[in-house]
Write an enzyme that holds these catalytic residues in place. Structure first.
Site, PDB file in Angstrom:
ATOM      1  N   CYS A 229       0.822  -1.214   0.000  1.00  0.00           N
ATOM      2  CA  CYS A 229       0.000   0.000   0.000  1.00  0.00           C
ATOM      3  C   CYS A 229       0.855   1.262   0.000  1.00  0.00           C
ATOM      4  O   CYS A 229       0.480   2.275   0.593  1.00  0.00           O
ATOM      5  CB  CYS A 229      -0.973   0.009   1.185  1.00  0.00           C
ATOM      6  SG  CYS A 229      -2.206  -1.288   1.088  1.00  0.00           S
ATOM      7  N   ASN A 230       1.994   1.205  -0.641  1.00  0.00           N
ATOM      8  CA  ASN A 230       2.890   2.359  -0.744  1.00  0.00           C
ATOM      9  C   ASN A 230       3.343   2.463  -2.195  1.00  0.00           C
ATOM     10  O   ASN A 230       4.474   2.130  -2.540  1.00  0.00           O
ATOM     11  CB  ASN A 230       4.090   2.201   0.190  1.00  0.00           C
ATOM     12  CG  ASN A 230       4.888   3.479   0.342  1.00  0.00           C
ATOM     13  OD1 ASN A 230       4.855   4.356  -0.516  1.00  0.00           O
ATOM     14  ND2 ASN A 230       5.622   3.596   1.435  1.00  0.00           N
TER      15      ASN A 230
END
Length: 843
Positions: A352-353
């Site tokens: 999620c980056n």
């Protein structure tokens, strides 16, 4: 190590040598008893498991839960918005918990009036993470003062600058002194610190800025007064009460108290945790970086903005991709599946980056859009597109991590990527150690399949209750199999004939050599000579499954001893007989009693299915065998589950297949000639140099196929659109991958995890689904033209409303707001392609 000494760059770095070569003093453990004692006492559930996803969530100790449950059993906690005695106890306890972060993060008390008035200056907010969740890089905390003082700010943006420091990843393994680094806002996630409770976060806010916070809505408990019929609302004075809409998760907040207590008691504080976890990370980084192939090529590529020189610049996180000896990236999904077989828990993807993922992997904005069009979405297992990685592998350490965890992971990489000169893999951990493939003495003697009659297999174990339905007009025999436009001629092969006798097959004879069904999902096979077809495939194939006490379906990944459960179907007596070593056989009726059965819901591959429990008797039998509470459930006979539509195939109503508890389609078919080529790829050499082949039957059993065929060239089946067996016709389509079979299976061999990467063909209509091997330029690959619905999207989630509270005159908590986790079903598109992935080595 058998077969000769390892070449330089293929050896495990001794920890003592690493400590001696370090330029700075390193600390391992906590100085109060051994770390092994801590693990045994507080984390006994980790026995045999290597957990390396502490950046995702750390794990809670047993004493924390015991203390919390004792608290709940001894006290009555009511809603804190009420005024009774139990509610007052809750309110006071929650307020006490609010002050715990003051000590942990050194928030000093100051007069709220000391803050400057930003009136007349446009406000700006500078946000940055204290630690990257992708690479573990720790960014300078000095930026806080530099931004606020004007030394570090955009020249084109004059005004008053505030700083938000995202410390969620940082404070899990490091102290944070807010009296020195005076950020204005600091969000944290408690599950990353304590492991329990989950879904609970807080926002530390500099008390001087409380007056600047505004809300455009309100909820219960936040108002001093309001009118229902007019626009009139007066908030409460306390910022905590003003921002905590509704009743907070007060029991979870109380649980935090026990988390703070346990962490301090077990480790002595965050500084000790920082030193311990950094030592493990630096050692693992050094060892990984030194691994080399015989040609000198590195085994891994590590993504980092630091050289792991100190805990000030690097957290206990390592993000990397495995490379082959030519420098090509090995897909992270393959590494993850391999690690799972050794009970090593890692994280894969972009975590999620997206920003960090793009920067480290060189993925442009246009490539992200192209990947989406090709079917890749966040959280799936599409790891390579056009040979380029879409994510990486991440390992991370927590306060209870041990040197054995790090070395088990390193041995896993060495053993699966680096081999001796004679082709023998380097040794993994010994059986029973963390990171070793599961081993069980009973499993070594297990029978993977039983035959209904006429077995010539050395694994024969015929049940006296076995039944064969020989007069059914819809029965399938081991008979001629005809691809379209190709007539079957010649005599039928016997079951005992080997594909090795005819490597390319007799092109005029296409035959079925074996029929298997798997009455209980993930349990042993039941081999038959002739068997009826039902509306969902072979009658009673995968009609039952074993579930845990929460109703979750178990596979051999979670419970390898499932392969020791041997079911037998007796059609005449209408029963299934279940056997296991050391257990008395038990009988289960084939059909439910509709008057007594209680329907419940379960899930198979994200599909909800109606099932019923097969009773307390079989549940007790299973629980005794496995040593934990399990149940046997069966799909309800009046429930219909349809196969999902595949891209690029005709999906008219008459070809829609109904499914039992199978993953994806009704049948699996395998071609002996294709397996023969795989067998040759997996050949090894013993110590005297003599080549050894994996037994063909053991190799075939890894695919858990229903239909075994022979008489065709290797991989010819990939060109088939339809096949016929007697008067039956079956439509085929391609699906993504075959589920893994753990190594605990009988006569298991160390390299059989190659099979995890094999794709399969799925069958529609009266439906065959058959697995096969895709071959490109004599190397095996995952063919990415089709994908199946799989898994859940993982990630940190997104923070919802922030809710302040009162911590001190300087900092206060915004009240334990919920961190919602997204759990969407993801689909893989039909259009993405990958570079061929060869695996003469274990990935």
């Amino acid at each position: 190590m058998a077969g000769g000494a390892a070449h330089p760059g293929a050896e495990l770095l001794p920890f003592a040598r690493f400590l001696d070569s370090s330029l700075q003093p390193l600390v391992y453990g906590y100085g109060r008893g051994t770390l092994h004692e801590l693990r045994a006492r507080e984390f006994g559930r980790l026995a045999g498991t290597v957990y390396l996803d502490h950046a995702g969530t750390t794990l809670f100790p047993q004493s924390q839960i015991t203390s919390f449950m004792k608290d709940l059993m001894e006290n009555v906690y009511g809603n804190p918005h009420s005024q009774n005695i139990s509610s007052k106890l809750t309110h006071d306890t929650v307020e006490q918990v609010r002050f715990r972060p003051e000590d942990m993060w050194s928030a000093e008390r100051q007069d709220a009036a000391a803050a400057g008035d930003p009136a007349g200056q446009p406000p700006h907010l500078f946000c940055y993470p204290a630690q990257s969740n992708f690479s573990g890089t720790r960014y300078p905390l000095s930026w806080i003062g530099e931004v606020k003082s004007g030394q570090r700010r955009p020249a084109s943006r004059p005004g008053k600058w505030f700083v938000l420091l995202d410390a969620a990843a940082f404070v899990g393994t490091s102290p944070l002194d807010l009296s020195v680094h005076q950020a204005d806002f600091v969000p944290i996630s408690f599950y990353k610190i304590f492991g329990f409770p989950t879904g609970l976060g807080a926002l530390l806010v500099n008390n001087r800025l409380a007056a600047l916070l505004r809300k455009t809505y309100f909820g219960g408990g936040t108002a001093a007064a309001y009118l229902a019929g007019d626009d009139f609302y007066v908030p409460r004075e306390s910022v905590a009460e003003r921002f905590e809409d509704g009743t907070i998760s007060f029991l979870d907040v109380i649980a935090l108290k026990h988390g703070f207590d346990a962490l301090e008691r077990l480790t002595g504080g965050m500084e000790s945790i920082r030193q311990h976890t950094f030592t493990l990370a630096q050692y693992t980084y050094t060892a990984l970086s030194s691994l080399r192939y015989p040609n000198g090529a590195p085994v891994v590529q590590i993504y980092s903005d630091s050289d792991f020189s100190s805990p000030e610049v690097q957290g206990p996180v390592i993000s990397f991709n495995v490379l082959d000896d030519h420098g090509n990236v090995v897909g992270y999904s393959q590494v993850d599946k391999m690690a799972s077989l050794h009970n090593i828990h890692v994280r894969t993807g972009c975590f999620c980056n997206t920003g960090a993922c793009q920067r480290h992997l060189g993925i442009s904005d246009e490539m992200v859009k192209k990947h989406l069009q090709a079917g890749h979405v966040c959280g799936d297992d599409v790891d390579l597109i056009d040979g380029q990685p879409t994510g990486s592998v991440r390992i991370s350490f927590g306060y209870m991590s041990t040197l054995e965890d790090a070395q088990a992971f390193l041995r896993f990489v060495i053993a699966t990527r680096l081999h001796s000169s004679h082709g023998q893999p380097l040794p993994l951990a010994t059986p029973g150690e963390a990171g070793a493939p599961p081993e069980d003495s009973e499993a070594q003697n297990a029978v993977p399949a039983t035959r209904a009659r006429g077995s010539s297999s050395p694994q024969e174990d015929t049940s006296p209750h076995s039944g064969v339905w020989n007069n059914s007009p819809t029965a399938v025999d081991a008979e001629g199999l005809c691809p379209p436009l190709l007539e079957a001629t010649g005599t039928q092969q016997t079951t005992s004939e080997k594909a090795a006798d005819v490597p390319d097959g007799d092109l005029r004879s296409h035959v079925i050599t074996n029929l298997f069904l798997y009455p209980i999902k993930s349990c042993a096979a039941f081999e038959v000579i002739r068997w009826p077809l039902g509306s969902q495939g072979l009658l009673y194939d995968r009609s039952w499954m074993v579930v845990n006490h929460n109703g979750i379906c178990l596979s051999q990944k979670q419970e390898p001893r499932l392969c020791l459960i041997q079911p037998f179907i007796d059609l005449q007596r209408r029963i299934m007989v279940i056997k296991a070593q050391g257990m008395e056989p038990i009988e289960v009726p084939l059909e439910e009693n509709s008057e007594q059965v209680q329907i419940c819901q379960s899930k198979v591959c994200a599909d909800r299915v109606n099932t019923y429990d097969c009773g307390e008797k079989i549940s007790n039998w299973l629980s005794k065998f496995f040593g934990r509470p399990y149940h046997l459930i069966k799909q309800s006979s009046d429930f219909q589950r349809n196969a999902k539509k595949k891209h690029g195939k005709d999906q008219s109503a008459h070809t829609t297949a109904t499914l039992s508890l199978v993953n994806e389609a009704q049948y699996l078919l395998i071609n002996r000639s294709s397996i023969l080529e795989l067998q040759q790829q997996l050949s090894t050499s013993c110590e005297n140099g003599k080549e050894e082949l994996f037994p063909m039957n053991n190799l075939i059993s890894r695919f858990r196929a229903n239909i075994i065929t022979n008489g065709t060239r290797a991989f010819e089946e990939e060109k088939w659109d339809e096949i016929s067996i007697g008067s039956l016709r079956f439509q085929t389509s391609l699906c993504a991958s075959l589920p893994a079979v753990p190594l605990i299976s009988p006569s298991c061999l160390p390299l059989l995890h190659f099979l995890l990467l094999c794709p399969c063909h799925a069958v529609k209509g009266p439906a065959l689904t058959y697995p096969t091997l895709a071959k490109v330029n004599t190397q095996y690959m995952i063919d990415g033209e089709r994908g199946r619905k799989r898994g859940r999207k993982e990630g940190k989630g997104k923070r919802t409303t922030t809710r302040p509270g009162s911590l001190s005159e300087t900092y206060f908590l915004t009240g334990f707001g919920t961190l919602s986790q997204m759990s969407d079903d993801l689909h893989r598109s039909a259009n993405w392609t990958t570079k061929p992935r060869c695996f003469p080595k274990a990935f």
